[in-house]
Enzyme design. Structure first.
Site, PDB file in Angstrom:
ATOM      1  N   TYR A   1      56.253  44.383  37.185  1.00 14.82           N
ATOM      2  CA  TYR A   1      55.305  45.410  37.647  1.00 14.82           C
ATOM      3  C   TYR A   1      55.258  46.568  36.643  1.00 14.82           C
ATOM      4  O   TYR A   1      54.185  47.008  36.250  1.00 14.82           O
ATOM      5  CB  TYR A   1      55.743  45.898  39.034  1.00 14.82           C
ATOM      6  CG  TYR A   1      54.846  46.957  39.644  1.00 14.82           C
ATOM      7  CD1 TYR A   1      53.598  46.626  40.164  1.00 14.82           C
ATOM      8  CD2 TYR A   1      55.262  48.287  39.711  1.00 14.82           C
ATOM      9  CE1 TYR A   1      52.787  47.603  40.738  1.00 14.82           C
ATOM     10  CE2 TYR A   1      54.457  49.261  40.286  1.00 14.82           C
ATOM     11  CZ  TYR A   1      53.219  48.917  40.803  1.00 14.82           C
ATOM     12  OH  TYR A   1      52.416  49.883  41.373  1.00 14.82           O
TER      13      TYR A   1
ATOM     14  N   LYS B   1      51.962  47.883  34.445  1.00 14.55           N
ATOM     15  CA  LYS B   1      51.400  49.241  34.503  1.00 14.55           C
ATOM     16  C   LYS B   1      51.455  49.908  33.120  1.00 14.55           C
ATOM     17  O   LYS B   1      50.589  50.715  32.777  1.00 14.55           O
ATOM     18  CB  LYS B   1      52.114  50.078  35.562  1.00 14.55           C
ATOM     19  CG  LYS B   1      51.853  49.601  37.007  1.00 14.55           C
ATOM     20  CD  LYS B   1      50.381  49.680  37.413  1.00 14.55           C
ATOM     21  CE  LYS B   1      50.177  49.355  38.873  1.00 14.55           C
ATOM     22  NZ  LYS B   1      48.765  49.386  39.296  1.00 14.55           N
TER      23      LYS B   1
HETATM   24  N1  LIG Z   1      52.091  52.531  47.094  1.00  9.83           N
HETATM   25  C1  LIG Z   1      52.745  52.994  46.042  1.00  9.83           C
HETATM   26  O1  LIG Z   1      53.860  53.541  46.163  1.00  9.83           O
HETATM   27  C2  LIG Z   1      52.132  52.904  44.669  1.00  9.83           C
HETATM   28  C3  LIG Z   1      52.759  53.600  43.622  1.00  9.83           C
HETATM   29  C4  LIG Z   1      52.192  53.538  42.353  1.00  9.83           C
HETATM   30  C5  LIG Z   1      51.044  52.810  42.144  1.00  9.83           C
HETATM   31  N2  LIG Z   1      50.449  52.122  43.183  1.00  9.83           N
HETATM   32  C6  LIG Z   1      49.227  51.387  42.905  1.00  9.83           C
HETATM   33  O2  LIG Z   1      48.237  51.759  43.840  1.00  9.83           O
HETATM   34  C7  LIG Z   1      47.281  50.700  43.960  1.00  9.83           C
HETATM   35  C8  LIG Z   1      47.023  50.447  45.438  1.00  9.83           C
HETATM   36  O3  LIG Z   1      48.176  49.904  46.033  1.00  9.83           O
HETATM   37  P1  LIG Z   1      48.675  50.259  47.510  1.00  9.83           P
HETATM   38  O4  LIG Z   1      50.018  50.833  47.367  1.00  9.83           O
HETATM   39  O5  LIG Z   1      47.654  50.983  48.256  1.00  9.83           O
HETATM   40  O6  LIG Z   1      48.912  48.779  48.090  1.00  9.83           O
HETATM   41  P2  LIG Z   1      48.135  47.908  49.204  1.00  9.83           P
HETATM   42  O7  LIG Z   1      48.143  48.614  50.495  1.00  9.83           O
HETATM   43  O8  LIG Z   1      48.765  46.565  49.126  1.00  9.83           O
HETATM   44  O9  LIG Z   1      46.651  47.841  48.633  1.00  9.83           O
HETATM   45  C9  LIG Z   1      46.339  47.031  47.512  1.00  9.83           C
HETATM   46  C10 LIG Z   1      44.874  46.635  47.597  1.00  9.83           C
HETATM   47  O10 LIG Z   1      44.551  45.834  46.451  1.00  9.83           O
HETATM   48  C11 LIG Z   1      43.871  44.687  46.903  1.00  9.83           C
HETATM   49  N3  LIG Z   1      43.943  43.552  45.983  1.00  9.83           N
HETATM   50  C12 LIG Z   1      45.006  42.863  45.542  1.00  9.83           C
HETATM   51  N4  LIG Z   1      44.627  41.868  44.719  1.00  9.83           N
HETATM   52  C13 LIG Z   1      43.266  41.940  44.633  1.00  9.83           C
HETATM   53  C14 LIG Z   1      42.285  41.207  43.948  1.00  9.83           C
HETATM   54  N5  LIG Z   1      42.583  40.149  43.197  1.00  9.83           N
HETATM   55  N6  LIG Z   1      40.996  41.582  44.066  1.00  9.83           N
HETATM   56  C15 LIG Z   1      40.644  42.631  44.833  1.00  9.83           C
HETATM   57  N7  LIG Z   1      41.534  43.350  45.545  1.00  9.83           N
HETATM   58  C16 LIG Z   1      42.830  43.012  45.429  1.00  9.83           C
HETATM   59  C17 LIG Z   1      44.524  44.368  48.242  1.00  9.83           C
HETATM   60  O11 LIG Z   1      43.728  43.449  48.989  1.00  9.83           O
HETATM   61  P3  LIG Z   1      44.340  42.502  50.144  1.00  9.83           P
HETATM   62  O12 LIG Z   1      44.503  43.366  51.356  1.00  9.83           O
HETATM   63  O13 LIG Z   1      43.328  41.434  50.289  1.00  9.83           O
HETATM   64  O14 LIG Z   1      45.670  42.002  49.616  1.00  9.83           O
HETATM   65  C18 LIG Z   1      44.561  45.772  48.834  1.00  9.83           C
HETATM   66  O15 LIG Z   1      43.316  46.120  49.331  1.00  9.83           O
HETATM   67  C19 LIG Z   1      47.874  49.509  43.205  1.00  9.83           C
HETATM   68  O16 LIG Z   1      47.273  49.414  41.951  1.00  9.83           O
HETATM   69  C20 LIG Z   1      49.336  49.880  43.071  1.00  9.83           C
HETATM   70  O17 LIG Z   1      49.944  49.276  41.961  1.00  9.83           O
HETATM   71  C21 LIG Z   1      50.976  52.165  44.435  1.00  9.83           C
END
Ligand SMILES: NC(=O)c1ccc[n+]([C@@H]2O[C@H](COP(=O)([O-])OP(=O)(O)OC[C@H]3O[C@@H](n4cnc5c(N)ncnc54)[C@H](OP(=O)(O)O)[C@@H]3O)[C@@H](O)[C@H]2O)c1
Length: 274
Positions: free
Chosen positions: A186, A190
């Site tokens: 991961y 990033k």
């Molecule tokens: N949460 C954290 O602590 C954190 C920290 C740093 C960065 N981030 C980044 O923030 C972003 C959002 O993540 P989140 O934490 O909100 O997680 P999340 O709740 O799992 O949301 C991720 C979203 O991405 C979608 N997704 C995954 N693969 C996809 C694809 N091939 N095509 C289209 N959509 C896709 C998922 O769809 P499905 O529901 O269909 O799986 C979901 O809607 C990510 O890039 C993550 O790396 C998160």
């Protein structure tokens, strides 16, 4: 009417495509977590916005839109609608681009939020391929497919929702808060996404497109599944509404000075080291 005049009228009638007067914003992965809260925050931010909730699942995105309408009711100011887009499927990205072109004629803001962590037990190569397929290749192809629509915007933005976990400087900093967390694949994805954002910032500068990698902080979401969600709540992870507020500021141009700086645009202001 002369044949020439008729030809000119015909050409001008059919070559002028409708361009929306709204600020058209696409959030990928908008059915869950940070993407969902961002779409929700944008929906109440301005009547001048149209927010496209991108999702690979038609059912999930419809549920998300119903949820926004039920929760926010009359405080919704923007237009909101669903857009099917799987960032790992080129045909789906192309179809999404065609739909935006037909409906709006341009795209003003692309928030590349869709992302994954492979937390199931699989071999290293499978994990690396899946992670990079979504977090890097998917983001690159989505942006480059949308490029002609972004070029039609008066003030385009491309946001990459990255992570401080991708910072090479922080990885080697003995004082860094999240040093003990592994997540090598991961982190690598990033770091590559940060480089992609720097390349696109450089490549798109001549047509005025602002490109940024954004650090949303450690938030409660579905990124590491149900158990991970519970663990995040227990350990005090942040509300995904926090990065959503910061992303609304980006769209309003309030973070333009930070976007000029050399680093990851942080949700709490300023930038963090790449
Ligand atoms: N949460 C954290 O602590 C954190 C920290 C740093 C960065 N981030 C980044 O923030 C972003 C959002 O993540 P989140 O934490 O909100 O997680 P999340 O709740 O799992 O949301 C991720 C979203 O991405 C979608 N997704 C995954 N693969 C996809 C694809 N091939 N095509 C289209 N959509 C896709 C998922 O769809 P499905 O529901 O269909 O799986 C979901 O809607 C990510 O890039 C993550 O790396 C998160």
């Amino acid at each position: 009417m002369s044949t020439l005049l008729a030809k000119i009228i015909h050409q001008s009638t059919y070559s002028v495509k409708m361009v929306s007067n709204k600020t058209v914003i696409l959030v990928t992965g908008a059915n869950s977590g940070i993407g969902f809260e961002t779409a929700k925050a944008l929906a109440t931010a301005s009547p001048d916005f149209h927010v496209l909730l991108g999702s690979r699942s038609v059912e999930k995105v419809q549920k998300a839109i119903d949820d926004i309408k039920t929760t926010l009711g009359d405080s919704i100011k923007a237009g909101i609608s669903a857009l099917q887009i799987d960032v790992c499927d080129h045909d789906s990205i192309k179809a999404a681009k065609d739909q935006i072109e037909t409906q709006f004629g341009k795209l003003d803001v692309l928030i590349n939020n869709a992302g994954i962590i492979v937390y199931e037990k699989v071999d290293a190569l499978t994990s690396l391929r899946r992670t990079f397929e979504t977090n890097v290749f998917g983001q690159l192809i989505t942006t480059e497919t949308m490029e002609p629509l972004l070029q039609k915007s008066a003030k385009p933005y491309v946001v990459y929702v990255s992570s401080e976990q991708g910072s090479i400087s922080e990885r080697l900093n003995p004082e860094y808060k999240y040093r003990e967390i592994r997540g090598d694949h991961y982190r690598m994805s990033k770091a590559a996404l940060n480089m992609l954002s720097a390349c696109h910032r450089y490549n798109y500068a001549d047509w005025g497109c602002r490109v940024l990698a954004f650090n949303p902080g450690w938030c409660v979401s579905n990124l590491t599944g149900e158990k991970g969600r519970e663990m995040r709540i227990k350990l005090g992870a942040r509300d995904p509404k926090d990065p959503a507020i910061a992303l609304v500021d980006v769209v309003f141009g309030k973070r333009d000075a930070d976007i000029e700086k050399n680093g990851l645009v942080d949700l709490d202001g300023g930038v963090r080291p790449w």
